[in-house]
Design an enzyme around this catalytic site. Sequence first.
Site, PDB file in Angstrom:
ATOM      1  CG  MET A  99      -1.875  -1.143   1.296  1.00 47.31           C
ATOM      2  SD  MET A  99      -2.872  -1.106   2.803  1.00 47.31           S
ATOM      3  CE  MET A  99      -1.627  -1.532   4.019  1.00 47.31           C
ATOM      4  CB  ILE A 157       3.808  -5.636   7.556  1.00 49.06           C
ATOM      5  CG1 ILE A 157       3.554  -7.149   7.628  1.00 49.06           C
ATOM      6  CG2 ILE A 157       5.280  -5.344   7.814  1.00 49.06           C
ATOM      7  CD1 ILE A 157       4.193  -7.925   6.502  1.00 49.06           C
ATOM      8  N   GLY A 187       0.979   4.132   4.575  1.00 48.81           N
ATOM      9  CA  GLY A 187       1.693   3.237   3.670  1.00 48.81           C
ATOM     10  C   GLY A 187       2.356   2.039   4.324  1.00 48.81           C
ATOM     11  CB  SER A 188       2.360  -0.570   5.783  1.00 48.92           C
ATOM     12  OG  SER A 188       3.187  -1.560   6.345  1.00 48.92           O
ATOM     13  NE  ARG A 189       5.129  -7.681   2.662  1.00 49.12           N
ATOM     14  CZ  ARG A 189       6.305  -8.246   2.449  1.00 49.12           C
ATOM     15  NH1 ARG A 189       7.333  -7.516   2.107  1.00 49.12           N
ATOM     16  NH2 ARG A 189       6.455  -9.544   2.588  1.00 49.12           N
TER      17      ARG A 189
END
Length: 219
Positions: A99, A157, A187-189
């Site tokens: 993301m 995460i 923002g991340s995953r």
Amino acid sequence: MVIHKEGYKILTYLFVVLLIVNLAVYYLLPESTAFRWTVWGISAFIYIMILQFFRSPRRLIITNDNHVIAPADGKVVVIEEVDEPEFFNEKRKQVSIFMSPVNVHINRNPISGMVTYFKYHPGKYLVAWHPKSSTENERTTIVVTAKNGTSILLRQIAGALAKRIVWYLQAGEEVKQGEELGFIKFGSRVDVFLPLDAKVKVAIGEKVKGGSTVIAEFK
């Protein structure tokens, strides 16, 4: 535009700070018209960028017990077989969605079922595409077991910018496919660990929408 509840406090504080800055420039530098307009323009840009980050678009959720839907908006960056050591202790198919700051950051339940495992892990803030981010970064681990006994593991995460993971569920709770399970700020995953016989329906680099895109299908 509908704003997600996770943005209310941040957007309020940001508005107050930017208002104070602009009023200070207006009264302390009354002759600097160009500079005042520059500050106003930068402030408006910052506020709009943060505002869009917390947008909450309406999604048509079509539930299907044979489907695993994307838990987040973003781009598919990993599809591979891996050893999952925390819960399953066996090989699983991993699908990871990155993301970026411009994506919607709501996380949704990929399947319906019971939350049979939940754990929060404090950790580092490596960039989300780092190979060790899945095991060393701040993260949550969520296992959902469907009525037919099939289980998937989901991992929120944190990344280099995302230092605030929010979750709305706990072990023992019934969840419904497509409903919100949490939020990751800036923002991340998200990793999903599927059974080996699940058929992955997406490809590396493909853009997916949380709650809409089917990322896998159970056998």
